[in-house]
Design an enzyme around this catalytic site. Structure first.
Site, PDB file in Angstrom:
ATOM      1  CG  ASP A  93      -6.856   8.069   9.612  1.00  0.00           C
ATOM      2  OD1 ASP A  93      -6.482   9.106   9.039  1.00  0.00           O
ATOM      3  OD2 ASP A  93      -6.051   7.279  10.154  1.00  0.00           O
ATOM      4  CB  ALA A 150      -2.930   0.031   1.924  1.00  0.00           C
ATOM      5  CG  ASN A 152      -7.399  -1.064   2.682  1.00  0.00           C
ATOM      6  OD1 ASN A 152      -6.307  -0.968   3.255  1.00  0.00           O
ATOM      7  ND2 ASN A 152      -7.761  -2.134   2.014  1.00  0.00           N
ATOM      8  N   PRO A 176       2.505   4.665   8.131  1.00  0.00           N
ATOM      9  CG  PRO A 176       1.218   5.766   9.728  1.00  0.00           C
ATOM     10  CD  PRO A 176       2.607   5.651   9.229  1.00  0.00           C
ATOM     11  CB  SER A 177      -1.624   5.102   3.696  1.00  0.00           C
ATOM     12  OG  SER A 177      -2.080   6.021   2.738  1.00  0.00           O
ATOM     13  CD  GLU A 178       1.107   8.586   0.761  1.00  0.00           C
ATOM     14  OE1 GLU A 178       1.370   7.622   1.508  1.00  0.00           O
ATOM     15  OE2 GLU A 178       1.400   8.616  -0.453  1.00  0.00           O
ATOM     16  CB  CYS A 283      -6.417  -6.058  -0.847  1.00  0.00           C
ATOM     17  SG  CYS A 283      -6.457  -6.881   0.745  1.00  0.00           S
ATOM     18  CD  GLU A 457       0.280  -8.774   6.692  1.00  0.00           C
ATOM     19  OE1 GLU A 457      -0.809  -8.394   6.229  1.00  0.00           O
ATOM     20  OE2 GLU A 457       1.083  -8.015   7.267  1.00  0.00           O
TER      21      GLU A 457
HETATM   22  P1  NAD Z   1       0.047   2.322  -2.538  1.00  0.00           P
HETATM   23  O1  NAD Z   1       0.813   1.213  -3.169  1.00  0.00           O
HETATM   24  O2  NAD Z   1      -0.151   3.557  -3.280  1.00  0.00           O
HETATM   25  O3  NAD Z   1       0.731   2.745  -1.153  1.00  0.00           O
HETATM   26  C1  NAD Z   1       0.968   1.809  -0.130  1.00  0.00           C
HETATM   27  C2  NAD Z   1       2.014   2.354   0.806  1.00  0.00           C
HETATM   28  O4  NAD Z   1       3.288   2.331   0.168  1.00  0.00           O
HETATM   29  C3  NAD Z   1       1.785   3.806   1.243  1.00  0.00           C
HETATM   30  O5  NAD Z   1       2.107   3.913   2.621  1.00  0.00           O
HETATM   31  C4  NAD Z   1       2.787   4.570   0.406  1.00  0.00           C
HETATM   32  O6  NAD Z   1       3.214   5.773   0.977  1.00  0.00           O
HETATM   33  C5  NAD Z   1       3.931   3.588   0.338  1.00  0.00           C
HETATM   34  N1  NAD Z   1       4.862   3.780  -0.778  1.00  0.00           N
HETATM   35  C6  NAD Z   1       4.600   4.254  -2.011  1.00  0.00           C
HETATM   36  N2  NAD Z   1       5.725   4.256  -2.766  1.00  0.00           N
HETATM   37  C7  NAD Z   1       6.706   3.754  -1.990  1.00  0.00           C
HETATM   38  C8  NAD Z   1       8.103   3.515  -2.203  1.00  0.00           C
HETATM   39  N3  NAD Z   1       8.689   3.748  -3.377  1.00  0.00           N
HETATM   40  N4  NAD Z   1       8.819   2.980  -1.190  1.00  0.00           N
HETATM   41  C9  NAD Z   1       8.240   2.698  -0.007  1.00  0.00           C
HETATM   42  N5  NAD Z   1       6.932   2.919   0.253  1.00  0.00           N
HETATM   43  C10 NAD Z   1       6.171   3.437  -0.729  1.00  0.00           C
HETATM   44  O7  NAD Z   1      -1.328   1.638  -2.095  1.00  0.00           O
HETATM   45  P2  NAD Z   1      -2.636   2.340  -1.527  1.00  0.00           P
HETATM   46  O8  NAD Z   1      -3.236   3.117  -2.650  1.00  0.00           O
HETATM   47  O9  NAD Z   1      -2.339   2.996  -0.247  1.00  0.00           O
HETATM   48  O10 NAD Z   1      -3.544   1.075  -1.206  1.00  0.00           O
HETATM   49  C11 NAD Z   1      -4.314   0.432  -2.162  1.00  0.00           C
HETATM   50  C12 NAD Z   1      -3.646  -0.819  -2.650  1.00  0.00           C
HETATM   51  O11 NAD Z   1      -3.267  -1.648  -1.569  1.00  0.00           O
HETATM   52  C13 NAD Z   1      -4.545  -1.656  -3.516  1.00  0.00           C
HETATM   53  O12 NAD Z   1      -3.849  -2.160  -4.615  1.00  0.00           O
HETATM   54  C14 NAD Z   1      -4.943  -2.784  -2.609  1.00  0.00           C
HETATM   55  O13 NAD Z   1      -5.338  -3.947  -3.245  1.00  0.00           O
HETATM   56  C15 NAD Z   1      -3.725  -2.967  -1.790  1.00  0.00           C
HETATM   57  N6  NAD Z   1      -4.045  -3.600  -0.518  1.00  0.00           N
HETATM   58  C16 NAD Z   1      -3.631  -4.879  -0.295  1.00  0.00           C
HETATM   59  C17 NAD Z   1      -3.949  -5.523   0.875  1.00  0.00           C
HETATM   60  C18 NAD Z   1      -3.495  -6.926   1.151  1.00  0.00           C
HETATM   61  O14 NAD Z   1      -3.476  -7.319   2.292  1.00  0.00           O
HETATM   62  N7  NAD Z   1      -3.145  -7.721   0.170  1.00  0.00           N
HETATM   63  C19 NAD Z   1      -4.693  -4.849   1.844  1.00  0.00           C
HETATM   64  C20 NAD Z   1      -5.097  -3.543   1.589  1.00  0.00           C
HETATM   65  C21 NAD Z   1      -4.760  -2.938   0.404  1.00  0.00           C
END
Ligand code: NAD
Length: 483
Positions: A93, A150, A152, A176-178, A283, A457
């Site tokens: 994945d 996200a 990761n 989940p993330s797409e 993150c 969390e």
């Molecule tokens: P992203 O913000 O692009 O997407 C995160 C999720 O939000 C995805 O499932 C996406 O489909 C969804 N999403 C996007 N637009 C939306 C909307 N308008 N309404 C509802 N859902 C929506 O992030 P990413 O690229 O998947 O992940 C990387 C980011 O996540 C980095 O900035 C990283 O730092 C952060 N992150 C934070 C933590 C933490 O615990 N603080 C952990 C892992 C990643």
């Protein structure tokens, strides 16, 4: 296709498909090959997820907490039994090396299930005496919660959100993330196998718009997002319309401060863990490594040697320490930052290249002579790119460490314990480490300040995120009405 699931979604206790939804290809980052083809949730799938969750939650909330905990405990045991298979799926994945996924993903999900399983039955209210009368409080579940992940840590994020939500009597719909849609389906499957009633943990796939639909539904009481600040702003605003509870786990640009009395090998190890683990897609990474000037040359020399010894390659080979980035888009973004670093005058110590192999690989990269104003020192890269900055004294480094809109994490390496606590007390960050970096056990609260997030969390703090307090005034005497 080597990782095709039974169906795209998991709703009301079973796999569910609706081929009318837009196609979502799942790509194995180590080769670029399509390993599964899923469909985004249609309105019908979203409706099935919401209605089954709302129905199931009412009964679940009435169940004895110790029984809820027992189900989660069984799920944790199944996850541990199936760790290798789940870790291989996590690697497919995300592209993270099996060496990591075997110890950090399904296992940390199981930790969360066990922790909250044990905590479920410990939740109590309080009694507040008022003379004859008294007030008692009840910790109630919120209802239907939405989790959005996200890419990761797909298994861990599903469990970090799902375990406390379920333990305290809520239902969860997880999107989940797409980019990494596969692992959460396994979590759902295992929870059902463990005895979780149907409808309580539903997984629906889709891009942001599907998340948006869930967040604004009247049946949803809470939204927990792990993602970027940009998405966090949108989701928080959408949730506010319905006055919904939120937890926002967002991005960071965290400082890691190395004083000149630190154990140099430990400090380098911490900096490498905080920049290269999961190809830097963490993150809480300490991506601004501030090194006190007397130590700087020795630090960079040893860091270069140790970084160049990292085994990069096929993530399914257990000897490999670094795999690819998770997507082609992320690779482009990271390469763009590396170019920006060079263009703005940072000194490339090592890495910065793409190895000659298919997949979304970039070599572990270290920049020295980085200054606070450079793009690579200000923006979250989310890739294996470490920026090393020099500093002279404590007051200066604290001010520079805090000069960011983010506030997720921070770290300090020093042998002077008084200084370690004094510095940490002044750092604007939700999760800090002293002489260590990036360990996030379920027992510890995790989350950010400033733009990095809202809420926490894990740990006992998660109780606040998934319950609300009802207060009940009990009148024991005659009603004293002035009419
Ligand atoms: P992203 O913000 O692009 O997407 C995160 C999720 O939000 C995805 O499932 C996406 O489909 C969804 N999403 C996007 N637009 C939306 C909307 N308008 N309404 C509802 N859902 C929506 O992030 P990413 O690229 O998947 O992940 C990387 C980011 O996540 C980095 O900035 C990283 O730092 C952060 N992150 C934070 C933590 C933490 O615990 N603080 C952990 C892992 C990643």
């Amino acid at each position: 296709m080597r990782a095709q699931p039974t169906a795209s979604h998991f709703v009301d206790g079973r796999y569910l498909e609706d081929a009318a939804g837009e196609t979502l290809d799942v790509i194995y980052p180590a080769t670029g090959e399509v390993i599964a083809r899923l469909h985004e949730a249609t309105d019908a799938v979203i409706e099935a997820a919401l209605s089954s969750a709302a129905r199931a939650q009412a009964d679940w909330a009435r169940m004895k907490p110790v029984e809820r905990g027992r189900v989660l405990m069984r799920a944790a045991a199944i996850i541990r039994d199936r760790n290798r298979e789940l870790s291989e799926l996590e690697t497919l994945d995300t592209g993270k090396p099996l060496q990591e996924t075997l110890v950090a993903d399904a296992t940390s999900g199981a930790d969360a299930l066990e922790y909250f399983a044990g905590m479920a039955a410990t939740v109590t209210g309080e009694t507040i005496p008022l003379g004859q009368d008294f007030v008692y409080t009840i910790r109630e579940p919120l209802g239907v919660c939405v989790g959005i992940g996200a890419w990761n840590y797909p298994t861990q994020i599903a469990c970090w959100k799902g375990a406390p939500a379920l333990a305290f009597g809520n239902a969860m719909i997880f999107k989940p993330s797409e980019t990494t849609p596969l692992c959460a389906l396994k979590v759902a499957e295992i929870l059902i196998e463990a005895g979780l009633p149907a409808g309580l943990f539903n997984v629906v796939q889709g891009r942001g718009a599907v998340g948006g639909r869930l967040v604004t539904d009247a049946r949803v009481a809470k939204v927990s997002l792990t993602g970027s600040v940009a998405t966090g702003r949108k989701v928080y605003a959408a949730a506010a319309e319905g006055m919904r509870h939120v937890t926002m786990e967002l991005g960071g640009k965290s400082p890691l401060i190395v004083f000149d009395d630190a154990d140099i090998e430990d400090a380098i190890g911490g900096a490498m863990l905080g920049n290269f683990y999961s190809s830097g897609q963490v993150c809480s990474n300490g991506t601004r490594v501030f090194v006190q000037r007397p130590l700087l040359d020795r630090f960079l020399t040893r860091l270069k040697v140790r970084t160049e010894a990292i085994a990069l390659g096929d993530p399914m080979d257990e000897a490999v320490q670094m795999g690819p980035l998770t997507s082609a888009a992320q690779l482009d973004k990271v390469m763009g930052y590396i170019e920006a670093g060079k263009a703005e005058g940072a000194r490339l110590v090592t890495g910065g290249t793409r190895p000659d192999r298919p997949g979304f690989y970039v070599t572990p990269t270290v920049f020295a002579d980085v200054t606070d104003d450079m793009t690579i020192a200000r923006e979250e890269i989310f890739g294996p790119v470490m920026a090393v900055l020099a500093f002279d004294d404590e007051e200066e480094v604290i001010a520079r460490a805090n000069a960011t809109e983010y506030g997720l994490s921070a770290g300090v390496f020093t042998r002077d314990l008084t200084r370690a606590h004094r510095v940490v007390a002044q750092l604007q960050a939700g999760s800090c480490w002293i002489n260590s970096y990036n360990l996030a056990p379920v027992e510890a609260p995790f989350g950010g300040v400033k733009l990095s997030g809202v809420g926490r969390e894990n740990s006992r703090a998660a109780l606040e995120s998934y319950t609300q307090v009802k207060s009940v005034y009990v009148g024991m005497g005659p009603v004293d009405a002035p009419y």
